[in-house]
Design a protein around this motif. Sequence first.
Motif: not given
Lengths: 338, 338, 338, 338
Positions: B149-163, B245-254
């Motif tokens: 495993x080398x690089x993990x990327x997480x994108x996590x965005x809400x559609x609208x802020x809470x009150x 979510x994206x996980x990048x490693x020496x043999x491939x990426x999911x």
Amino acid sequence: MSKNTETVTIAIIGMNRIGKVHYQNLSSMVNVKIKYICDVVADQSWADLYPDVEKIVTDYHEALKDPDVQAVLICVPTDLHPKITMEAAQAGKDIFCEKPVGFDDDQIMQAYHTVQETGVKFATGFNRRFDKNFRRIVERRENGELGDEQILKITSRDPEPPSLDYINHSGGIFMDMTIHDFDMARYITGQEVDSVYVAGGVMVDPQIGKAGDLDTVLTTLVFKNGMLGSIDNSRKAVYGYDQRIELFGSQGMAQADNVTDTTTTYSGAQSVESDKPMFFFLERYLEAYRKEIESFLDAVRGKHEVECTFADGIKAIRLAQAAKESALTKKPVKVKDI
Amino acid sequence: MSKNTETVTIAIIGMNRIGKVHYQNLSSMVNVKIKYICDVVADQSWADLYPDVEKIVTDYHEALKDPDVQAVLICVPTDLHPKITMEAAQAGKDIFCEKPVGFDDDQIMQAYHTVQETGVKFATGFNRRFDKNFRRIVERRENGELGDEQILKITSRDPEPPSLDYINHSGGIFMDMTIHDFDMARYITGQEVDSVYVAGGVMVDPQIGKAGDLDTVLTTLVFKNGMLGSIDNSRKAVYGYDQRIELFGSQGMAQADNVTDTTTTYSGAQSVESDKPMFFFLERYLEAYRKEIESFLDAVRGKHEVECTFADGIKAIRLAQAAKESALTKKPVKVKDI
Amino acid sequence: MSKNTETVTIAIIGMNRIGKVHYQNLSSMVNVKIKYICDVVADQSWADLYPDVEKIVTDYHEALKDPDVQAVLICVPTDLHPKITMEAAQAGKDIFCEKPVGFDDDQIMQAYHTVQETGVKFATGFNRRFDKNFRRIVERRENGELGDEQILKITSRDPEPPSLDYINHSGGIFMDMTIHDFDMARYITGQEVDSVYVAGGVMVDPQIGKAGDLDTVLTTLVFKNGMLGSIDNSRKAVYGYDQRIELFGSQGMAQADNVTDTTTTYSGAQSVESDKPMFFFLERYLEAYRKEIESFLDAVRGKHEVECTFADGIKAIRLAQAAKESALTKKPVKVKDI
Amino acid sequence: MSKNTETVTIAIIGMNRIGKVHYQNLSSMVNVKIKYICDVVADQSWADLYPDVEKIVTDYHEALKDPDVQAVLICVPTDLHPKITMEAAQAGKDIFCEKPVGFDDDQIMQAYHTVQETGVKFATGFNRRFDKNFRRIVERRENGELGDEQILKITSRDPEPPSLDYINHSGGIFMDMTIHDFDMARYITGQEVDSVYVAGGVMVDPQIGKAGDLDTVLTTLVFKNGMLGSIDNSRKAVYGYDQRIELFGSQGMAQADNVTDTTTTYSGAQSVESDKPMFFFLERYLEAYRKEIESFLDAVRGKHEVECTFADGIKAIRLAQAAKESALTKKPVKVKDI
């Protein structure tokens, strides 16, 4: 100089839209000399337009007489294809001829026999054979990854109909438009078609119907090996040039999807938007046109056989003729041999 | 009756939004009896709303005293989590506790030790661990298809802020929102985080800034094994709930992409439109919430270990705490152990 | 002859990999004359390789002295960029200079001032600015479709690391590889970066670490307008050249995905397979390299301003320098002005 | 209690595969009471399997006699559908009947008239009408976003053929498999079919041919409004259940693509892999089956009309009959009215 890089001297006969496409490609290639451009309406002013070209003439016979010229590109209206083919063959020139190879069967066959007798090379201009997406399907098939071929599906829709004037001289939708798909059907599958059945209508423009033509067509193909095929055509897709092919077999399916200008998408408040397919053939098949001519030049150089033969050109016409008959009789029609 | 299909008798403590989600799922499962719903504002009218439930009470201690009750779901406000956890553990009930497991460190650790001493089962409610798309990444990793495993990327965005009211009681963006991503970072990689660095801002709503919180955050993770991670959060994405979510490693990426309602696209004169991501967590994680509870019930039945432990709940908090400190000091901050 | 189609006479100085790329493109363009190829190792045999070129010389000063030459392309090793820039500017030649514009700050600034004083045109060779996918993001931004910019994400991974010898002379990953992404960060957003923070490691090849360089890097950008950015780099992605950019704003998100050779997929018994990204920069940016040079030639012709200036070249170096410092100090570092 | 939430008491007649699917869905719904399961092979042990069900009987007449029962689900073999339909209608029960609604025309029409005379509600079980992807196409059409309808394309391929025993009792591929696509053709377009033309073969298993059936079929539809349609069927696609529909019109095209289990892709050294389509109908139409039954129950409650009527069931059979004739005569065949 090795055969592989030999400079080929050519003449372009006919300088309408497709002649210009080939000119553009040829003028950026090395080891090609465009010695002649021949067009009945050429005049002095063309020298500026085509500065690299040695001779701009109105009579293509000048090029045929010139022993320097090894090959000609026939880009004139279809009805003249057989006549010029015969003259060029008798002059010993190798020939690249735009599709269709002619309208009149007798003339076509006469030209075909002349080409055979003279032994010149003859390539039919079915540019889609050189599209890398479609070639990938053929590779998968030839690798055995699809197993036994079972169902071919071709979607082929134009972004907008041609002018009525064009339609009146086009030979009809099967000879003008579906003919590409008929050639693709043979190329993608490597199989011959036994019979065709057509259901068609006039949905795009009633004027097309008044001209005795159809604008929306669904063609069923039954191949000699028993596999099935379907081609759907429309003269007008608002979203652009729709060119998809799918080949389904016992071990898998290969699908060539449309090509877009960019991979860039936009996620907005309403939807995620991506590009429409490229507008039309000049955009979509830009690279295929170039490869088509490169392939022809290499055939002239003797590096390989012609990739799309005169027989291929005639067989596509036989399919178009059968389709036209089926549209009239509303029955399946056997496809004639050459 | 085999252990695997044993009916589990439970109580739900707290019947706000997330309590109702769990109720919906539980009420359609077999071999579960919801004996109690406990909520301080419950009244007589709730009997109609929850007809399958035997007892609707305002004081959860009634459920804790009932020897029939094997397990409780703690769905009350976060500050009450440790107290109820301790009482439930001392009453010998297995516990499913919503995230985060508490706000006050001393209380959390006291609850943690009580759970350890009493030996009851405790599951932390990080629902995203049960999303099938994310699980597929873990499968690829565990199969060795990603290599190192080398690089993990997480994108996590809400559609609208809470009150703003919610924000004021949320513990801040790291404890409320990024905490899910911190847990995902550990779950997806199977690795522990060594340090975090945060760059953040207030871009969605100045009121969030006035409340002392951030609404847009970019967090860098350095894991103990040296691999790198990045989490980007926003409280408002106009195109919906963005969960990739994206996980990048020496043999491939999911890569797990967003989930849409349909696969149906529209090709029109302007573009090709496809669905936006599903609106928010109730839609996107519908199935994950169900699987989360099924997993907990099976843990109660002894079929397998709890999949997301109390320690997991605490470690996510340690990450949130380090992130909060980094946002203040603008320096990388070491993550504390439990 | 109108300014727009004026023939430009140029010299290429340095004929390694990138020099050849530009040569290929130039040799198929109209209205360009490559009068000189200058390379210290050129010899007689090159005349066959570059038949269109009038003079092949080992000393570029010959080209600088020739009044016919309007512009030079500087494609020599980076440490020579400032010196040749100054000489070319003093000779009144317009300059296209490969990235980075130099290694030594004093030399770079001296060259920069010389260019300003002489008034010659200077274009920095950041080819990615001319990629149509990335340009589409900029168009969306400039159209206001993204609203206020909030988060930029750049993924930039090579298919394989360069040789150790190359690495030793590359100036390090930030100056050699990330420098492209730094320029993209400025180009895509239209904003300047205030500070950078780097987390990096050696995961691809320990030899790269022994050479004092990193091969896997995650860079956080904080822009002067407050928006955030993230760049992740790896020297080796087994699936090919990974070049994606995403710009997220208050009104939407634009994403440029990887480019593949074909659109053709294969549905087999195990999965649906599509093409990997194109192999490397020569394939992916084929068209961008061509457009870059066309743009420079049009700038020489006076049709428009240079699209990527000397200042752009220096600012990308400032980002690389800040990143290098952050990697060492493990703290966020302010980016210096020119 | 309002009509909308009224508890409906039902009997399931026939407890093979599809009966069990409906049972699963019904047992997790509120306001439904499954009072009877009727199956000729039912025995005492079924009480454990279906603990919520009050009566498990071998003779469905018991359910028909029970005044509590409001509606029945007919899930027995097809040849029994008309007989039980008539009995149920005469007993005043609303009816949900699996497809096809029968084999024998006289029996079907007798049942149809009985249902009309008794006024009971009758829903035909074409589950695909309730697939959200296909519904989205209908929404686009009804919104006018497609303009005039021109070409419909349906791809419908099973992952594997049924047993030969099943095939022998299936009524043939048109009555068993394509019948779904015939119903879709009418549902998606909102139009009636005028004639069909079939090209078919035996490519999957010669045993299917020996049984007098086809396993690969291409059906052309000409609709009464002139538009065209194409359905391609195969009994075996190695990559899973291929269920795609595309509707092309003068203003745009809507396409429903296959549904996959996850959105997770893997980029490896060879290709980018994504999920195959879901395996078969139980997976792909899981939610559609549920919605189908919910819709029927709401029709029983009087909330809306039945969404897929007896007439719809018969019209699909008329299409199957015409297709069968076309396959034999190898000519286009007019579709009969009810």
